[in-house]
Design an enzyme around this catalytic site. Structure first.
Site, PDB file in Angstrom:
ATOM      1  N   LYS A 190       0.810  -1.225   0.000  1.00 52.57           N
ATOM      2  CA  LYS A 190       0.000   0.000   0.000  1.00 52.57           C
ATOM      3  C   LYS A 190       0.842   1.273   0.000  1.00 52.57           C
ATOM      4  CE  LYS A 190      -4.407  -1.407   0.227  1.00 52.57           C
ATOM      5  NZ  LYS A 190      -5.491  -0.918  -0.640  1.00 52.57           N
ATOM      6  N   SER A 196       1.239  -9.917  -0.089  1.00 52.05           N
ATOM      7  CA  SER A 196       0.875  -8.498  -0.087  1.00 52.05           C
ATOM      8  C   SER A 196       1.141  -7.775   1.218  1.00 52.05           C
ATOM      9  CB  SER A 196      -0.604  -8.347  -0.448  1.00 52.05           C
ATOM     10  OG  SER A 196      -1.409  -9.036   0.486  1.00 52.05           O
TER      11      SER A 196
END
Length: 508
Positions: free
Chosen positions: A54, A308
């Protein structure tokens, strides 16, 4: 809306992320590759300073702000990873950040955002509540609201993951499996990869309880989910983005859905490959690849999976470990019926043979001819379940496989005690409620006091949703009035009165 993918690819090429983001390695996982018969590569976004990809989207979006916008500050809504990326990027570019987070957000994530210099505001029980508050704050204050996944500059930042993968791989990958929530990562990765390597499949992986992209692709438009399973909180999104869906229509080849147990098994696989404990969403893509390999639908050749993020709460690890072997098909849980007489227990143990027992639950029931035992055993593969049932049948022992029974796995294996009275009807319900201070109290307060609670089980698993199993006595058979009362709690509920595990171990 039509999005020019060539223009988006140019944005990815120009994305300004490396002042804050790392070029994370794309590592071959030898043990996994050998086990599943193809080269499996791990794109290690858990190695970012904020432990998640992110940071890329946040950095790219904030880097593009004008001086006036930076002076006004930024705001966002997030339950974790986007919040930490925003806080780090805002600090680097010297702009104020106000991050709205649900009250259910674990304090480890709230503290991490605050430590990076952002102001945190806890609002509501869900991302949607926090998002509404952030948008309202932006209108009132003039701060720039930055969406976690549906802005083109955010998508472009995430797309640098795909660009790096193709640059790092020694050969053209057959497929890239991407963890998917709102769609920012899969649409960004897919845009770059399909432009540079159109033969590479882009496979989106979602939890079976949060299929926002799959549902919307099938409908051809964004469709909000009625209920979202919050276990993999990093991808627990109710509604896919408008932009991300439009892009996904062109770049996503397939959607794969996996269970929470399969995700837990993949967390274990990542740990054994890297000695890193990733969050459930971080192992989601690997779970999808493993599922397709087992089903025979995975492409041959090199396969890349996005790891992730690793923002996992310590108190969730025990629950993940508990469910990992079931998800990997390495444990079987079953109920067995044996005669309530001397020697029957020994006969049962002999029927198990040399299998390793992971748990055993039994309680004597007076005046019953049969005893029910709840057993967990280690197995090497799922097909072995049939062998166990057959060996039990040879000893005239009846067995019911509960390995896929949610009530048994989440509640029953942790419960002890007897049964309810045979003279009063009982019904059983499973509830979900936001894991915030006071939620359990609110649940009990909102119940009508005339209903006697005959069974209650709750365990904190360290994520945003709590699970309660509750039994109620209805001496007059007034089920409709009970359900009317239960509806007032406002919490999602499921009737479990017909569940086979309930019948075996708890029902009168």
């Amino acid at each position: 809306m039509t999005i020019n993918l060539n223009e988006l690819k140019a944005r990815i090429a120009a994305a300004d992320v490396y002042a804050l983001a790392k070029r994370t390695p794309c590592q071959l996982a030898p043990k996994l590759s050998q086990e599943y018969g193809r080269n499996i590569w791990l794109k290690r976004e858990d190695l970012q300073d904020v432990f998640s990809f992110k940071i890329r989207g946040a950095a790219n979006r904030i880097s593009s702000l004008t001086d006036a916008e930076r002076a006004a500050g930024v705001c966002a809504a997030s339950a974790g990873n986007h919040a930490q990326g925003m806080a780090a990027a805002a600090a680097y570019y010297n702009t104020k950040a106000v991050i709205f987070m649900p009250v259910t957000t674990p304090m480890i994530k709230v503290n991490a955002v605050a430590a990076a210099g952002a102001e945190t505001r806890l609002v509501g029980d869900s991302y949607d509540d926090a998002c509404a508050a952030a948008i309202e704050f932006a209108k009132e204050s003039g701060a720039v609201f930055i969406h976690p996944f549906d802005e083109l500059d955010v998508i472009a930042g995430q797309g640098t993951v795909g660009k790096e993968i193709l640059e790092q791989m020694p050969r053209t990958p057959a497929a890239i499996y991407v963890c998917t929530g709102g769609g920012g990562l899969v649409s960004g990765v897919g845009t770059w990869v399909k432009a540079v390597s159109p033969s590479t499949k882009i496979i989106a992986v979602e939890p079976i309880g949060a299929t926002t992209l799959k549902t919307s692709l099938e409908a051809g438009k964004p469709i909000p989910l009625n209920h979202v399973d919050g276990f993999a909180d990093g991808v627990a999104v109710r509604l896919v983005g408008t932009n991300t869906l439009e892009i996904a229509k062109s770049v996503v080849d397939e959607c794969v859905t996996v269970t929470n147990d399969e995700i837990c098994a993949a967390v274990k696989d990542v740990f054994e490959a890297t000695r890193t404990v990733v969050e459930p969403a971080g192992a989601l893509a690997l779970a999808g690849l493993i599922k397709q390999v087992r089903e025979g639908t995975a492409p041959d050749g090199d396969c890349v999976v996005t790891i992730s993020g690793a923002n996992v709460n310590f108190d969730r690890i025990g629950h993940i470990v508990e469910r990992a072997e079931l998800g990997a098909g390495e444990e079987m849980m079953f109920a067995a019926t044996i005669p309530e007489q001397a020697g029957a227990f020994l006969n049962f143990v002999r029927a198990l043979g040399q299998r390793a027992v992971t748990e055993f639950n039994y309680r004597f029931a007076e005046n019953d001819d049969d005893a029910h035992v709840l057993v967990g055993v280690k197995i090497r593969q799922s097909a072995e379940r049939g062998d166990i049932i057959a060996s039990m049948a040879e000893q005239n022992i009846s067995v019911v496989d509960l390995s896929d029974d949610r009530l048994a796995k989440r509640h029953l294996r942790h419960m002890v005690g007897g049964r309810a009275s045979k003279d009063i009807d009982e019904v059983l319900y499973r509830f979900e409620f936001p894991e915030r201070p006071g939620a359990l109290t609110d649940f009990l307060v909102n119940l009508d006091a005339r209903w006697n609670i005959s069974l209650f089980h709750y365990r904190n698993h360290g994520h945003s949703t709590g699970n309660v199993l509750c039994g109620f006595q209805i001496p007059k058979g007034d089920l409709a009035q009970l359900e009317e009362s239960l509806a007032k709690t406002g919490y999602p509920m499921t009737c479990e009165s017909d569940n086979i595990a309930y019948a075996y171990f708890l029902k009168a």
